[in-house]
Design a protein around this motif. Structure first.
Motif, mmCIF file in Angstrom:
data_model
loop_
_atom_site.group_PDB
_atom_site.id
_atom_site.type_symbol
_atom_site.label_atom_id
_atom_site.label_comp_id
_atom_site.label_asym_id
_atom_site.label_seq_id
_atom_site.Cartn_x
_atom_site.Cartn_y
_atom_site.Cartn_z
ATOM 1 N N ARG A 158 0.837 -1.207 0.000
ATOM 2 C CA ARG A 158 0.000 0.000 0.000
ATOM 3 C C ARG A 158 0.866 1.250 0.000
ATOM 4 O O ARG A 158 1.660 1.458 0.924
ATOM 5 C CB ARG A 158 -0.904 0.016 1.234
ATOM 6 C CG ARG A 158 -1.826 1.231 1.328
ATOM 7 C CD ARG A 158 -2.588 1.183 2.647
ATOM 8 N NE ARG A 158 -3.576 2.239 2.745
ATOM 9 C CZ ARG A 158 -3.341 3.465 3.192
ATOM 10 N NH1 ARG A 158 -2.108 3.787 3.578
ATOM 11 N NH2 ARG A 158 -4.303 4.363 3.266
ATOM 12 N N SER A 160 1.827 4.884 0.862
ATOM 13 C CA SER A 160 1.433 5.677 2.014
ATOM 14 C C SER A 160 0.700 6.954 1.612
ATOM 15 O O SER A 160 -0.153 7.441 2.363
ATOM 16 C CB SER A 160 2.667 6.037 2.848
ATOM 17 O OG SER A 160 3.333 4.871 3.280
ATOM 18 N N SER A 162 -1.196 7.687 -1.488
ATOM 19 C CA SER A 162 -2.489 7.561 -2.161
ATOM 20 C C SER A 162 -3.396 6.510 -1.523
ATOM 21 O O SER A 162 -4.617 6.630 -1.580
ATOM 22 C CB SER A 162 -2.286 7.218 -3.636
ATOM 23 O OG SER A 162 -1.676 5.944 -3.776
ATOM 24 N N GLY A 163 -2.828 5.461 -0.936
ATOM 25 C CA GLY A 163 -3.649 4.383 -0.396
ATOM 26 C C GLY A 163 -4.178 3.423 -1.425
ATOM 27 O O GLY A 163 -5.103 2.652 -1.155
ATOM 28 N N ALA A 165 -4.094 0.299 -2.730
ATOM 29 C CA ALA A 165 -3.502 -0.957 -2.278
ATOM 30 C C ALA A 165 -3.591 -2.062 -3.326
ATOM 31 O O ALA A 165 -4.551 -2.153 -4.084
ATOM 32 C CB ALA A 165 -4.173 -1.411 -0.994
ATOM 33 N N GLY A 246 -1.083 2.389 8.112
ATOM 34 C CA GLY A 246 -1.850 2.449 6.866
ATOM 35 C C GLY A 246 -2.175 1.074 6.324
ATOM 36 O O GLY A 246 -3.326 0.746 6.042
ATOM 37 N N GLU A 250 -5.534 -1.238 6.279
ATOM 38 C CA GLU A 250 -5.980 -1.675 4.955
ATOM 39 C C GLU A 250 -6.327 -3.152 4.938
ATOM 40 O O GLU A 250 -7.282 -3.568 4.284
ATOM 41 C CB GLU A 250 -4.886 -1.390 3.917
ATOM 42 C CG GLU A 250 -5.227 -1.824 2.503
ATOM 43 C CD GLU A 250 -6.387 -1.056 1.909
ATOM 44 O OE1 GLU A 250 -7.064 -1.609 1.020
ATOM 45 O OE2 GLU A 250 -6.618 0.094 2.330
ATOM 46 N N ILE A 287 -10.890 8.278 1.035
ATOM 47 C CA ILE A 287 -10.455 8.088 2.414
ATOM 48 C C ILE A 287 -10.949 9.264 3.256
ATOM 49 O O ILE A 287 -10.908 10.422 2.814
ATOM 50 C CB ILE A 287 -8.920 7.965 2.485
ATOM 51 C CG1 ILE A 287 -8.463 6.715 1.713
ATOM 52 C CG2 ILE A 287 -8.438 7.892 3.920
ATOM 53 C CD1 ILE A 287 -6.965 6.565 1.615
ATOM 54 N N VAL A 294 -9.030 7.948 -3.982
ATOM 55 C CA VAL A 294 -7.774 7.209 -4.008
ATOM 56 C C VAL A 294 -7.195 7.200 -5.417
ATOM 57 O O VAL A 294 -5.985 7.377 -5.610
ATOM 58 C CB VAL A 294 -8.004 5.764 -3.506
ATOM 59 C CG1 VAL A 294 -6.761 4.916 -3.734
ATOM 60 C CG2 VAL A 294 -8.383 5.760 -2.033
ATOM 61 N N TRP A 298 -3.648 8.595 -6.632
ATOM 62 C CA TRP A 298 -2.702 7.683 -7.285
ATOM 63 C C TRP A 298 -2.229 8.258 -8.620
ATOM 64 O O TRP A 298 -1.078 8.079 -9.009
ATOM 65 C CB TRP A 298 -3.355 6.318 -7.471
ATOM 66 C CG TRP A 298 -2.547 5.376 -8.294
ATOM 67 C CD1 TRP A 298 -2.903 4.778 -9.463
ATOM 68 C CD2 TRP A 298 -1.222 4.917 -8.021
ATOM 69 N NE1 TRP A 298 -1.896 3.982 -9.942
ATOM 70 C CE2 TRP A 298 -0.842 4.046 -9.062
ATOM 71 C CE3 TRP A 298 -0.317 5.166 -6.986
ATOM 72 C CZ2 TRP A 298 0.395 3.417 -9.106
ATOM 73 C CZ3 TRP A 298 0.927 4.537 -7.033
ATOM 74 C CH2 TRP A 298 1.269 3.680 -8.075
#
Length: 512
Positions: A158, A160, A162-163, A165, A246, A250, A287, A294, A298
């Motif tokens: 994952r 950190s 953008s998240g 995953a 994080g 997740e 989020i 997200v 990204w």
């Protein structure tokens, strides 16, 4: 129209200027005497009390269903139980409910407290720069795999910032799976992060020293050297979990949203396809506390990653076993079949976390899903067909045939044909003709052969040669086979014109 604050102000002014009684003030302002007393006691109106026991009519029909889900969670894995959001999502998606998420949350909160569910944890918000860091962790979940409740291991990487995953499943949490899933993750992200944080997994760390020093495994160092990123390790124990909160969060979020209730899959490939689709779908989520989705975050982060190397890291091990008299090779205490022509020879085996690939003289001759545990055998029926031509009696009780049935690769119409052939020709000849039918799959698509078998049964032609004729006549789309052209000269001399039946027809007509 006055607000309640302004109304209190006016009541206080009238009392101060005119000295009116509470009853007179109540009549002048059209309020209860209790409200006048409140205004005279304080310029601030008292806070409104939340209504108790509101009926929530839209939720009403679904309350028994929610209660049933929560009761079923008592038997579900601890980490795969319903959250309020998951319940609301299921009500909307599966039952078409028109109910607010807050209404569901309030009801679920009360029901969970009544059932003794624990209160959720509190987390510290973090800030990260794009393209710099990512976190890796393993998680566990339970699924029904091929009808059996199975514990699977979920690999997460994952970013950190953008998240966004990446998640894939493995039956084992070995170093080889750990390395291979890194390769898949980097391919999915399309680049490499500057630093990745871990929690001291044995796949990467051989020994934890004082402070942040670690003795790392050679294979992990080779992976890191190949992609040229830095590795950071958290403190051991529960304290270290907060250093990569994080990905820790997740794991639970992904599991609750995509693996609740416990899902069923026929194969690991089907499971991983669902997990990857979940990763793609989660790019649209937002989020809490962030202004963009997200996926939008990204899109900012992706161009900042280090480009992938020209060649992916090869995480597979190799071996050179000898093929035994049963045309099997032993790899990590499990056995895998190869074509019978290789019996007694040495072959090259590429050992992956999920797949075993066998090669001979530079050509791949067999692929098998890797077996877990010890003393298992994976046999492919096609590998034994040349031997079965000479020994057809060995087909019926062969391990390869049984496993072909278990994998769903043996159509039911094959058994119907086999039974009809046995009645017509006897057991030995029926087995020989079934081997001939199986050999047709080397010339034609297996689906085409299955259609040919169905056609032969429908026509009452219980004969392996009839199946061969039908398989060669038309492909699976029903198109006729192309005419033979460009024959060799020695065959072309035998070409003859199509017979003329005119005289035969005249003879029949005269006889009548």
């Amino acid at each position: 129209m006055w607000s309640r604050m302004e109304q209190f102000e006016q009541i206080r002014r009238d009392r101060d200027r005119e000295g009116l009684s509470i009853r007179a003030l109540a009549e002048r302002h059209g309020v209860h005497r209790r409200a006048v007393r409140q205004a005279l006691a304080s310029p601030l109106p008292p806070a409104k009390r939340s209504p108790l026991g509101r009926p929530a009519p839209r939720l009403g029909p679904y309350r028994p269903l929610i209660d049933a889900w929560l009761e079923a969670d008592r038997e579900a894995p601890r980490k795969q139980r319903h959250t309020a959001k998951r319940i609301w999502r299921r009500l909307v998606d599966e039952h078409g409910a028109e109910v607010a998420e807050t209404t569901v949350r309030d009801y679920v909160r009360g029901r969970k407290r009544a059932m003794g569910w624990p209160v959720g944890e509190v987390f510290i918000p973090q800030v990260h720069d794009p393209g710099v860091g990512a976190e890796v962790d393993w998680g566990e979940a339970e699924v029904d795999l091929a009808g059996v409740r199975t514990t699977i291991h979920l690999f997460f990487m994952r970013p950190s910032f953008s998240g966004a995953a990446f998640c894939q499943a493995s039956l084992v949490e070995t170093q080889q799976a750990f390395l291979e899933l890194h390769v898949e993750a980097f391919d999915w992200f399309g680049g490499v992060f500057e630093q990745i944080r871990y929690d001291n997994p044995t796949s990467a760390v051989k020994r934890v020293l004082r402070g942040r020093r670690r003795v790392e495994s050679d294979r992990f160092v080779a992976l890191r050297s190949h992609y040229l990123y830095a590795a950071a390790f958290t403190r051991p124990g529960i304290e270290g979990a907060h250093e990569k909160g994080g990905v820790e969060g997740e794991v639970g979020r992904f599991r609750r949203n995509h693996l609740v209730p416990v899902p069923a899959f026929a194969t690991m490939a089907e499971l991983n396809a669902l997990l990857l689709a979940g990763c793609e779908a989660d790019l649209r989520r937002r989020i809490v506390g962030r202004a963009v989705t997200v996926g939008e975050a990204w899109a900012q982060e992706r161009p900042l990653l280090r480009p992938l190397p020209a060649d992916p890291f090869d995480a597979a091990d190799t071996a050179t076993p000898r093929v035994d008299a049963k045309s099997l090779v032993t790899v990590r205490q499990n056995r895998y079949s190869v074509p019978v022509r290789l019996a007694g020879l040495r072959v090259s085996v590429r050992i992956g976390a999920r797949e075993i690939t066998v090669s001979h003289s530079g050509t791949v001759v067999a692929r098998h899903e890797r077996l877990q545990g010890r003393y298992g055998t994976s046999a492919t029926l096609d590998h034994y067909l040349e031997l079965l031509e000479r020994k057809p009696g060995g087909l019926q009780h062969s391990l390869a045939l049984r496993q072909e049935r278990e994998r769903g690769g043996w159509p039911g119409c094959f058994d119907e044909l086999w039974a009809a052939l046995t009645v017509r020709y006897g057991g030995s000849e029926a087995a020989r003709q079934m081997v001939d039918v199986l050999l047709l799959s080397r010339e034609h698509d297996p689906g085409r052969v299955e259609l040919a078998v169905q056609g032969a049964l429908a026509a009452g032609a219980h004969d392996g040669r009839a199946v061969a004729v039908l398989a060669r006549r038309a492909d699976a789309t029903g198109q006729p086979s192309p005419p033979l052209e460009q024959l060799e000269p020695r065959l072309a001399v035998h070409a003859r014109p199509a017979p003329d039946l005119t005289e035969y027809n005249e003879l029949i007509g005269a006889a009548q």
